[in-house]
Design an enzyme around this catalytic site. Structure first.
Site, mmCIF file in Angstrom:
data_model
loop_
_atom_site.group_PDB
_atom_site.id
_atom_site.type_symbol
_atom_site.label_atom_id
_atom_site.label_comp_id
_atom_site.label_asym_id
_atom_site.label_seq_id
_atom_site.Cartn_x
_atom_site.Cartn_y
_atom_site.Cartn_z
ATOM 1 N N GLU A 124 -10.191 6.155 12.923
ATOM 2 C CA GLU A 124 -9.247 7.241 12.677
ATOM 3 C C GLU A 124 -9.903 8.389 11.914
ATOM 4 O OE1 GLU A 124 -5.889 5.164 10.892
ATOM 5 O OE2 GLU A 124 -5.099 4.740 12.891
ATOM 6 N N ASP A 142 -1.352 -2.662 15.097
ATOM 7 C CA ASP A 142 -1.246 -2.006 13.793
ATOM 8 C C ASP A 142 0.051 -2.370 13.078
ATOM 9 O OD1 ASP A 142 -1.691 -0.384 11.659
ATOM 10 O OD2 ASP A 142 -1.247 1.497 12.672
ATOM 11 N N GLU A 185 5.527 0.267 6.704
ATOM 12 C CA GLU A 185 5.324 1.469 7.510
ATOM 13 C C GLU A 185 6.144 1.414 8.801
ATOM 14 O OE1 GLU A 185 1.220 2.070 8.535
ATOM 15 O OE2 GLU A 185 1.655 3.711 9.904
HETATM 16 C C1 GCU Z 1 -2.226 2.860 10.247
HETATM 17 C C2 GCU Z 1 -1.579 3.837 9.319
HETATM 18 C C3 GCU Z 1 -2.586 4.711 8.638
HETATM 19 C C4 GCU Z 1 -3.684 3.862 8.021
HETATM 20 C C5 GCU Z 1 -4.270 2.937 9.052
HETATM 21 C C6 GCU Z 1 -5.284 1.961 8.494
HETATM 22 O O1 GCU Z 1 -2.734 3.528 11.366
HETATM 23 O O2 GCU Z 1 -0.656 4.630 10.019
HETATM 24 O O3 GCU Z 1 -1.921 5.454 7.672
HETATM 25 O O4 GCU Z 1 -4.662 4.654 7.481
HETATM 26 O O5 GCU Z 1 -3.248 2.164 9.619
HETATM 27 O O6 GCU Z 1 -4.940 0.788 8.396
HETATM 28 O O7 GCU Z 1 -6.385 2.337 8.179
#
Ligand code: GCU
Length: 747
Positions: free
Chosen positions: A341, A415, A443
C-alpha cells in the site's frame, strides 16, 4: 481534562451494586421490584457521594474490584487475612498496590501488608530470588514455567495455611497476582488451589496504528494514548492504567506507532520519548516495539538509497539499533510494513522480503531484538486474485528468514473482513516463525458502534484445520510451536484503545481487548469462558443477566456477518472509511480496492471464483482443504461466495435458492439486533444506569446500520438477480439511489 482523571481506584459502590445485581430480570414483576430497588440504590449512592455514581464510565475496565456478594465474600474474608509480599522493586510495588487495592475493594476490608507470614490465610507472593521461596521446595517446577509463568498453591508454610503465588520472576508473580484477583472476581473457590500457568505464546503484542500527530489510523475511540508533545517529561497516569490492563490479561508488548510509519519516530528526540514510555511499561512486563519506515536512512540521514544490501544502509541500521538499545535495553524490536500500500521496502531495490527482513534482523540480533515482518503484501498484477498475493510472494521464502524474524500474517487472506477463511500461509511455512495478526479495532465491523464479540471469530480461525501435517493440524498448533517447534511464537492484535474515557468507544468492545490478551496467553480458551469471565468482572454477577449477556456476545459476530457479508461475501464496504455498505463501489484507483472486484455479481450469479475454474487460489491450501473449499458442493456455506461464483438459483442445504438465502441471512442479522435491543431492555438494572444507557444507544445505532446494510446490499444485488425478495424479508426503507447517494457515516 482527560489526563486529570484519577488512576483506577477500587471505588466502593460495590455493596449497593451487588444487592442490585443479585436480582433476576426474567419477569415483569421482578423488573418492577428491581427498578424500585435500583432507584433506592441510586438514591443511597447520591447520599454517599457523587463519585460512586459518576464513576460508571467504563474507565475501570475489568479491574473494577467492587465488593463481592455473599456467600463467597464471607468465604474469602475467612481465607485471606494478610498480604505477605517481601522485597523491594517497582514490580513488587505494583503487586502490593494491585493486591492491596483489589482485595480491599473486593473484600471490603483492608489487609495488613507484611514481610513475613504471621497468620493462617496469608496471601504470599514470591519470586524465585526471595529467600522464603527456598522453603517452597517447588523451585524446579517454577523455572520450568519460564519467565512469565507462575503457580498458585494452598500450602502449609511457616506453620500456617496460606495461599502462595510463586514465580521464577517478579513479572510471573504479577501475572499470578492478576490471576488470583480474577479467581475472586469470578467467584471461584480458593480453599485448595493448585494452579500452574505459563503463556503458550511468547510475544503477545498490541499493535497501535497511532500517528505522531495523535490520530489513530482505523481508531474509533478517541486519540492516541501517547502524548508525544508532553513526553518524555510528563507521564500521563493513564499510561500506567493502560499497562495494568494489559498486564492483567498477559499482553507483554506494545508496538507504539502506525505500520504506515513516519521516519521521525527513529530520531533521537522521539527515541527519548519512546524510552520514557518503555520505562513506564517495563515494571508491568511490557516491552515497546516500533514500526520503522524502511526508507528512514534516506529521510533522516540523506542516504541515497535504502537498499538493504548497500553497506551504508546496513551500517545505518546497526547504528540506529545501537542507539535505541542504549536508551531502551529491553527494546522488543521492529514491526515492518514494506512494499505494501505504497510503503517503501526491499522490493523497491529488487531485493526480496527476506533480504529486507534479515538486514534489519541482523541490526537488532546482538541486542536480542526481533523483526516482525508483515505478510500484508499484494502487488496488483493484471488478472490477479488479491487473496492469493501474499502466499505467492512470501511462501517461496520459507526457511530463508533469520532466526529472529517472525512473519506476521493477518488471519485471513484479504483484510480483516467480518469473516474470512484462514490465510493459506498458516501451515504453508514450516520453517518460518509465523504469527497471526488480528484486528481488535473494528475497521470492517461497525467501528466502535457495533457490538461484535470477536473471540468467536478468532476461535473459528484458531480451530481451522490446515491439514499441514495431516488431520488435526489446527492453526493453534501451527502458531504455538506444537507442529513446527519454532523458537519464537506470538500473536498480535491491532489495538482498539484510545483516549475515550471507556478506552474502546463502546463498553462491550473492551471485551475484545480482554479476549485478545486471554487468547494470546492461552489460544485454547473457549469464547464462552472468556465472555463469562469478562462479564462477571466488568458488567454483572447476576447469574441470569450474565447468561443473557453471554448469549448476546456469543451470537453477535455471526449476526454482524449476516447483516454485512453473509455466505462468504467480503469487502462490500464504502470506499476509504469502510463504514457502511457500498457493493456498487467501483471508483478506487486500484481494482482490488473495489467491492465490485470482490463480489462479481452479474446476471448469472454472485461470488469470486477461486476454484480451479477461476483464479485457483484455493490451490494454496493443503489437501484436502483445497478440495473441500474448491468444490461447490463441499464448500462450507459460510465461505461459499468467497470461493465460488454461484448461480442465483443454486440450492443451498436448506433447499432454498442462493438468492432467497441471501435475503434471509440479511434479515436474520437485522432481526438479531432488534431482539438484542429487546433483551437489553429487560436487563435494565442488572448493570449501572450509566453504562446501560450508553450501550442502549449504541445498539440503536447498530439497528439503524444493520437495516441500511440489508437494504442497500439486497436492493443492489437485486438489480442482477432480478428476483423478488423471499417471504420474511422486510421491504427496504429507502431506494437504492438514496443509499448510493449518502454513506452511512453521513446519516
Ligand atoms: C487495511 C487498512 C489500512 C492499513 C492496512 C494494513 O488496508 O485499511 O488502514 O494500513 O490494512 O494492515 O497495513
Amino acid at each position: 481534562m482527560e489526563r486529570k482523571r484519577p488512576r483506577l481506584q477500587p471505588l466502593q459502590p460495590g455493596r449497593l451494586r451487588s444487592s442490585r445485581t443479585r436480582l433476576s430480570f426474567m419477569t415483569r414483576s421482578s423488573i418492577n421490584r428491581r427498578l424500585s430497588l435500583s432507584f433506592l440504590s441510586v438514591a443511597v449512592c447520591l447520599l454517599i457521594g457523587a463519585t460512586s455514581v459518576s464513576a460508571e464510565d467504563g474507565y475501570r475496565l475489568w479491574l473494577r474490584y467492587d465488593q463481592l456478594p455473599s456467600p463467597q465474600l464471607n468465604d474469602y474474608r475467612a481465607r485471606i487475612s494478610e498480604l505477605v509480599i517481601p522485597g523491594q522493586s517497582a514490580t513488587l510495588e505494583i503487586i502490593r498496590s494491585e493486591l492491596g487495592n483489589g482485595l480491599q475493594g473486593l473484600l471490603g476490608k483492608s489487609l495488613p501488608v507484611r514481610e513475613r507470614i504471621e497468620n493462617d490465610g496469608a496471601l504470599v507472593v514470591l519470586s524465585a530470588n526471595n529467600p522464603l521461596a527456598a522453603r517452597l521446595k517447588w523451585k524446579g517446577e517454577l523455572s520450568a514455567l519460564g519467565p512469565e509463568g507462575f503457580q498458585i498453591k494452598t500450602r502449609k508454610l511457616d506453620g500456617h495455611l496460606v495461599n502462595v503465588i510463586a514465580a521464577q520472576t517478579e513479572i510471573g508473580a504479577l501475572h499470578g497476582s492478576f490471576y488470583f484477583l480474577r479467581l475472586l472476581q469470578t467467584l471461584k473457590p480458593i480453599a485448595s488451589l493448585s494452579v500452574s500457568e505459563e503463556p503458550r505464546l511468547q510475544l503477545r503484542l498490541l499493535d497501535h496504528w497511532d500517528n505522531l500527530d495523535g490520530t489513530i489510523e482505523r481508531g474509533y475511540a478517541g486519540r492516541s494514548l501517547w502524548n508525544w508533545s508532553e513526553l518524555p517529561a510528563t507521564i500521563d497516569p493513564r499510561l500506567r492504567d493502560y499497562a495494568r490492563a494489559n498486564a492483567s490479561v498477559g499482553i507483554n508488548g506494545t508496538v507504539l506507532n502506525n505500520v504506515n510509519a513516519n521516519a521521525q519516530i527513529l530520531t533521537a528526540e522521539y527515541l527519548r520519548k519512546v524510552a520514557a514510555l518503555a520505562n513506564t511499561f517495563r515494571p508491568y512486563g511490557i516491552r515497546v516495539y516500533l514500526s520503522p519506515r524502511f526508507s528512514a536512512p534516506m529521510e533522516l540521514s540523506g542516504l541515497k538509497t535504502a537498499d538493504p544490501l548497500a553497506p551504508e544502509v546496513i551500517s545505518w541500521w546497526q547504528k540506529k539499533a545501537d542507539e535505541i538499545y542504549d536508551l531502551i535495553p529491553d527494546f522488543g524490536g521492529f514491526l515492518v510494513k514494506a512494499n505494501s500500500e505504497g510503503q517503501p521496502g526491499p522490493r523497491t531495490y529488487n531485493r526480496s522480503h527476506a533480504e529486507g527482513a534479515n538486514m534489519l534482523a541482523a541490526a537488532v540480533a546482538p541486542h536480542h531484538g526481533v523483526v516482525i515482518w508483515r505478510a500484508f503484501v499484494y502487488d496488483m498484477k493484471p488478472g490477479y486474485d488479491r487473496a492469493g498475493a501474499a502466499d505467492a510472494e512470501l511462501q517461496p521464502f520459507d526457511g530463508t528468514f533469520a532466526p529472529n524474524v517472525l512473519l506476521q500474517v493477518k488471519n485471513g487472506p484479504i483484510d480483516f473482513q467480518p469473516r474470512e477463511p484462514f490465510h493459506p500461509l498458516f501451515g504453508a511455512m514450516p520453517r518460518t516463525q509465523v504469527i497471526p495478526e488480528f484486528q481488535i479495532t473494528q475497521e470492517y465491523l461497525g467501528w466502535s458502534n457495533h457490538l461484535a464479540f470477536l473471540a468467536s471469530m478468532w476461535r473459528e480461525f484458531l480451530d481451522s484445520d490446515t491439514f499441514a501435517k495431516g488431520s488435526g493440524s489446527t492453526v493453534t498448533k501451527v502458531i504455538d510451536g506444537r507442529l513446527y517447534h519454532q523458537k519464537i511464537t506470538g500473536m498480535a492484535g491491532v489495538a482498539n484503545t484510545g483516549t475515550d474515557r471507556n478506552w474502546t468507544g463502546h463498553h462491550f468492545l473492551q471485551a475484545n481487548w480482554y479476549a485478545f490478551g486471554r487468547l494470546a496467553w492461552n489460544p485454547d480458551l473457549s469464547s464462552r469462558q472468556i465472555a463469562a469471565e469478562w462479564i462477571a468482572m466488568t458488567l454483572t454477577r447476576d447469574a441470569n443477566a450474565a447468561q443473557a449477556i453471554e448469549r448476546i456476545m456469543l451470537d453477535s459476530h455471526e449476526a454482524v456477518v449476516d447483516y454485512m457479508t453473509p455466505l462468504g461475501l467480503h469487502h462490500l464496504f464504502w470506499g476509504g472509511h469502510h463504514y457502511g455498505p457500498a457493493p456498487w463501489w467501483n471508483k478506487e484507483k486500484r481494482d482490488d480496492w473495489n467491492p465490485v472486484y470482490f463480489h462479481r455479481a452479474d446476471a448469472a450469479g454472485i461470488g469470486f471464483d477461486r476454484s480451479a475454474t477461476g483464479s485457483n487460489t484455493v490451490a494454496q491450501y493443503q489437501a484436502p482443504v483445497r478440495e473441500q473449499f474448491g468444490r461447490l458442493h463441499s464448500c462450507p456455506e459460510k465461505f461459499l461466495l468467497w470461493f465460488h461464483h454461484v448461480p442465483w438459483d443454486y440450492r443451498l442445504h436448506s433447499g432454498k435458492t442462493l438468492w432467497d438465502e441471501l435475503g434471509l441471512h440479511y434479515e436474520r442479522g437485522v432481526d438479531w439486533v432488534r431482539a438484542t435491543r429487546r433483551q437489553w431492555d429487560l436487563l435494565k438494572g442488572a448493570i449501572d444506569d450509566e453504562r446501560y444507557e450508553a450501550i442502549a444507544q449504541k445498539l440503536a445505532i447498530q439497528e439503524r446500520d444493520a437495516i441500511v446494510w440489508r437494504d442497500a446490499c439486497l436492493l443492489y444485488f437485486q438489480t442482477f438477480a432480478k428476483r423478488p425478495l423471499p417471504a420474511g424479508v422486510e421491504k427496504a426503507a429507502k431506494s437504492l439511489d438514496e443509499y448510493e447517494a449518502k454513506s452511512l457515516l453521513d446519516q
